[in-house]
Design a protein around this motif. Structure first.
Motif, PDB file in Angstrom:
ATOM      1  N   TRP A  97      43.154  50.055 -74.830  1.00  0.00           N
ATOM      2  CA  TRP A  97      43.098  49.384 -73.532  1.00  0.00           C
ATOM      3  C   TRP A  97      43.295  47.882 -73.680  1.00  0.00           C
ATOM      4  O   TRP A  97      44.010  47.254 -72.890  1.00  0.00           O
ATOM      5  CB  TRP A  97      41.757  49.663 -72.849  1.00  0.00           C
ATOM      6  N   THR A  98      42.674  47.310 -74.701  1.00  0.00           N
ATOM      7  CA  THR A  98      42.799  45.870 -74.924  1.00  0.00           C
ATOM      8  C   THR A  98      44.241  45.499 -75.227  1.00  0.00           C
ATOM      9  O   THR A  98      44.776  44.525 -74.678  1.00  0.00           O
ATOM     10  CB  THR A  98      41.885  45.427 -76.089  1.00  0.00           C
ATOM     11  N   ALA A  99      44.890  46.274 -76.089  1.00  0.00           N
ATOM     12  CA  ALA A  99      46.289  45.995 -76.427  1.00  0.00           C
ATOM     13  C   ALA A  99      47.194  46.155 -75.208  1.00  0.00           C
ATOM     14  O   ALA A  99      48.078  45.325 -74.958  1.00  0.00           O
ATOM     15  CB  ALA A  99      46.740  46.924 -77.552  1.00  0.00           C
ATOM     16  N   ALA A 100      46.965  47.230 -74.442  1.00  0.00           N
ATOM     17  CA  ALA A 100      47.805  47.470 -73.263  1.00  0.00           C
ATOM     18  C   ALA A 100      47.613  46.375 -72.214  1.00  0.00           C
ATOM     19  O   ALA A 100      48.587  45.869 -71.635  1.00  0.00           O
ATOM     20  CB  ALA A 100      47.476  48.839 -72.663  1.00  0.00           C
ATOM     21  N   LEU A 101      46.368  45.998 -71.967  1.00  0.00           N
ATOM     22  CA  LEU A 101      46.095  44.965 -70.969  1.00  0.00           C
ATOM     23  C   LEU A 101      46.606  43.599 -71.433  1.00  0.00           C
ATOM     24  O   LEU A 101      47.049  42.792 -70.611  1.00  0.00           O
ATOM     25  CB  LEU A 101      44.598  44.905 -70.681  1.00  0.00           C
ATOM     26  N   ALA A 102      46.558  43.344 -72.742  1.00  0.00           N
ATOM     27  CA  ALA A 102      47.128  42.093 -73.263  1.00  0.00           C
ATOM     28  C   ALA A 102      48.626  42.055 -72.995  1.00  0.00           C
ATOM     29  O   ALA A 102      49.174  41.014 -72.588  1.00  0.00           O
ATOM     30  CB  ALA A 102      46.842  41.974 -74.756  1.00  0.00           C
ATOM     31  N   GLY A 103      49.297  43.180 -73.213  1.00  0.00           N
ATOM     32  CA  GLY A 103      50.722  43.236 -72.941  1.00  0.00           C
ATOM     33  C   GLY A 103      51.038  43.000 -71.474  1.00  0.00           C
ATOM     34  O   GLY A 103      51.979  42.258 -71.136  1.00  0.00           O
ATOM     35  N   VAL A 104      50.268  43.608 -70.581  1.00  0.00           N
ATOM     36  CA  VAL A 104      50.496  43.421 -69.145  1.00  0.00           C
ATOM     37  C   VAL A 104      50.218  41.979 -68.732  1.00  0.00           C
ATOM     38  O   VAL A 104      50.956  41.385 -67.939  1.00  0.00           O
ATOM     39  CB  VAL A 104      49.617  44.391 -68.327  1.00  0.00           C
ATOM     40  N   ALA A 105      49.146  41.396 -69.282  1.00  0.00           N
ATOM     41  CA  ALA A 105      48.794  40.016 -68.930  1.00  0.00           C
ATOM     42  C   ALA A 105      49.889  39.038 -69.375  1.00  0.00           C
ATOM     43  O   ALA A 105      50.262  38.125 -68.623  1.00  0.00           O
ATOM     44  CB  ALA A 105      47.461  39.636 -69.559  1.00  0.00           C
ATOM     45  N   VAL A 106      50.386  39.214 -70.595  1.00  0.00           N
ATOM     46  CA  VAL A 106      51.464  38.344 -71.085  1.00  0.00           C
ATOM     47  C   VAL A 106      52.717  38.523 -70.243  1.00  0.00           C
ATOM     48  O   VAL A 106      53.387  37.549 -69.861  1.00  0.00           O
ATOM     49  CB  VAL A 106      51.747  38.642 -72.577  1.00  0.00           C
ATOM     50  N   TRP A 107      53.053  39.778 -69.932  1.00  0.00           N
ATOM     51  CA  TRP A 107      54.229  40.041 -69.094  1.00  0.00           C
ATOM     52  C   TRP A 107      54.065  39.389 -67.728  1.00  0.00           C
ATOM     53  O   TRP A 107      55.006  38.771 -67.205  1.00  0.00           O
ATOM     54  CB  TRP A 107      54.416  41.552 -68.936  1.00  0.00           C
ATOM     55  N   ALA A 108      52.882  39.524 -67.131  1.00  0.00           N
ATOM     56  CA  ALA A 108      52.665  38.964 -65.797  1.00  0.00           C
ATOM     57  C   ALA A 108      52.769  37.442 -65.827  1.00  0.00           C
ATOM     58  O   ALA A 108      53.370  36.833 -64.919  1.00  0.00           O
ATOM     59  CB  ALA A 108      51.292  39.389 -65.275  1.00  0.00           C
ATOM     60  N   TYR A 109      52.232  36.822 -66.864  1.00  0.00           N
ATOM     61  CA  TYR A 109      52.302  35.360 -66.970  1.00  0.00           C
ATOM     62  C   TYR A 109      53.750  34.899 -67.120  1.00  0.00           C
ATOM     63  O   TYR A 109      54.187  33.955 -66.452  1.00  0.00           O
ATOM     64  CB  TYR A 109      51.465  34.882 -68.146  1.00  0.00           C
ATOM     65  N   ARG A 110      54.496  35.552 -67.995  1.00  0.00           N
ATOM     66  CA  ARG A 110      55.887  35.151 -68.214  1.00  0.00           C
ATOM     67  C   ARG A 110      56.735  35.415 -66.976  1.00  0.00           C
ATOM     68  O   ARG A 110      57.628  34.628 -66.648  1.00  0.00           O
ATOM     69  CB  ARG A 110      56.451  35.888 -69.418  1.00  0.00           C
ATOM     70  N   ARG A 111      56.448  36.507 -66.296  1.00  0.00           N
ATOM     71  CA  ARG A 111      57.174  36.814 -65.063  1.00  0.00           C
ATOM     72  C   ARG A 111      56.919  35.750 -64.014  1.00  0.00           C
ATOM     73  O   ARG A 111      57.839  35.272 -63.346  1.00  0.00           O
ATOM     74  CB  ARG A 111      56.743  38.186 -64.553  1.00  0.00           C
ATOM     75  N   ASP A 112      55.645  35.368 -63.867  1.00  0.00           N
ATOM     76  CA  ASP A 112      55.298  34.332 -62.896  1.00  0.00           C
ATOM     77  C   ASP A 112      55.930  33.000 -63.269  1.00  0.00           C
ATOM     78  O   ASP A 112      56.445  32.285 -62.405  1.00  0.00           O
ATOM     79  CB  ASP A 112      53.776  34.193 -62.829  1.00  0.00           C
ATOM     80  N   GLU A 113      55.925  32.671 -64.549  1.00  0.00           N
ATOM     81  CA  GLU A 113      56.518  31.415 -65.006  1.00  0.00           C
ATOM     82  C   GLU A 113      58.019  31.420 -64.765  1.00  0.00           C
ATOM     83  O   GLU A 113      58.603  30.427 -64.341  1.00  0.00           O
ATOM     84  CB  GLU A 113      56.200  31.197 -66.484  1.00  0.00           C
ATOM     85  N   GLY A 114      58.656  32.566 -65.034  1.00  0.00           N
ATOM     86  CA  GLY A 114      60.101  32.657 -64.828  1.00  0.00           C
ATOM     87  C   GLY A 114      60.485  32.532 -63.355  1.00  0.00           C
ATOM     88  O   GLY A 114      61.495  31.900 -63.012  1.00  0.00           O
ATOM     89  N   ARG A 115      59.682  33.123 -62.487  1.00  0.00           N
ATOM     90  CA  ARG A 115      59.988  33.059 -61.054  1.00  0.00           C
ATOM     91  C   ARG A 115      59.824  31.640 -60.505  1.00  0.00           C
ATOM     92  O   ARG A 115      60.527  31.247 -59.582  1.00  0.00           O
ATOM     93  CB  ARG A 115      59.071  34.008 -60.286  1.00  0.00           C
ATOM     94  N   ARG A 116      58.899  30.874 -61.107  1.00  0.00           N
ATOM     95  CA  ARG A 116      58.621  29.531 -60.589  1.00  0.00           C
ATOM     96  C   ARG A 116      59.565  28.491 -61.153  1.00  0.00           C
ATOM     97  O   ARG A 116      59.909  27.506 -60.480  1.00  0.00           O
ATOM     98  CB  ARG A 116      57.186  29.141 -60.928  1.00  0.00           C
ATOM     99  N   PHE A 117      59.972  28.651 -62.416  1.00  0.00           N
ATOM    100  CA  PHE A 117      60.659  27.556 -63.092  1.00  0.00           C
ATOM    101  C   PHE A 117      62.065  27.880 -63.559  1.00  0.00           C
ATOM    102  O   PHE A 117      62.740  27.017 -64.112  1.00  0.00           O
ATOM    103  CB  PHE A 117      59.821  27.083 -64.291  1.00  0.00           C
ATOM    104  N   SER A 118      62.519  29.127 -63.396  1.00  0.00           N
ATOM    105  CA  SER A 118      63.873  29.434 -63.839  1.00  0.00           C
ATOM    106  C   SER A 118      64.892  29.034 -62.774  1.00  0.00           C
ATOM    107  O   SER A 118      64.574  28.791 -61.634  1.00  0.00           O
ATOM    108  CB  SER A 118      63.986  30.949 -64.127  1.00  0.00           C
TER     109      SER A 118
END
Length: 246
Positions: A225-246
């Motif tokens: 669960w920790t590994a899976a949630l870490a992956g989702v959290a990183v993906w969500a952060y990068r997705r949000d960053e890409g939508r704001r600054f790309s």
């Protein structure tokens, strides 16, 4: 970086303490559960009172991190300050570290009423090694719920994050067996609980404070669960960053 992280943590804590109801709310339900359900029903039994207190501690860890990060991050993203802060040369690490530090402090504050009620109004007992083990387990089980909150906060707008956090916390608590003593949950709950993050977490807490056996399957589930949630959290952060600054 350390001073920047502490500055961000201080900022987060000041924001929260200026709205005391936000802090009181995170501690109210576990404390109320202790007063109305644990104290009158199992408070005089040292074993069950100890396990019930461990369950309420796990509940606090879950709700505190789920709401603190899930709703807090989503609300911060809606403010003009957030995108500006993310463009600063210091990068994201100090802000992340500061948010985690602030979250740990708030979680600790929320745990105080549960521990005090257990000490004053029940026969719950714990040894010094058990207490040290419980503190370590609290730190460990906070990780997946922190990641869960971050995944929600960076994935959804504030209104949707509030709804999802509220929808998740009760099924996770009930399905993980936090509302019952070890081995006394309904059959289907006993079947699924060891594989839910809440069920795996509370079993570690029970093992830390009592004679509950450590279950390798629950530990493996918590790691996954920790590994899976870490992956989702990183993906969500990068997705949000890409939508704001790309």
């Amino acid at each position: 970086m350390t001073s920047l992280a502490l500055t961000h943590a201080r900022f987060q804590l000041l924001e929260t303490f200026r709205i005391p109801m936000a802090l009181i709310g995170s501690a109210f339900f576990p404390a109320a559960s202790m007063i109305f359900f644990v104290v009158p029903f199992v408070g005089s039994d040292p074993v069950y009172a100890t396990y019930a207190t461990a369950s309420m501690v796990t509940f606090v860890v879950m709700t505190s991190n789920l709401f603190q990060y899930g709703i807090g991050v989503a609300e911060d993203r809606a403010q003009p300050w957030d995108p500006y802060a993310r463009t600063l040369p210091a990068g994201a690490a100090p802000r992340f570290a500061g948010r985690i530090l602030a979250g740990l402090v708030l979680m600790g504050v929320s745990l105080v009423p549960v521990v005090v009620i257990a000490a004053v109004a029940t026969e719950a007992t714990i040894t010094v090694p058990g207490l040290l083990a419980a503190i370590l387990v609290v730190a460990l089980i906070a990780v997946p719920f922190t990641l869960m909150g971050l995944a929600i906060g960076y994935s959804l707008p504030a209104k949707a994050a509030i709804v999802l956090a509220q929808v998740l916390f009760f099924p996770l608590a009930f399905g993980g067996g936090l509302m019952t003593a070890p081995g006394s949950a309904p059959g289907f709950v006993e079947t699924i609980a060891p594989y839910l993050p809440t069920g795996a977490a509370v079993r570690l807490m029970w093992a830390a404070v009592g004679d509950f056996p450590i279950q390798p399957a629950s530990i493996a589930a918590l790691v996954l669960w920790t590994a899976a949630l870490a992956g989702v959290a990183v993906w969500a952060y990068r997705r949000d960053e890409g939508r704001r600054f790309s």
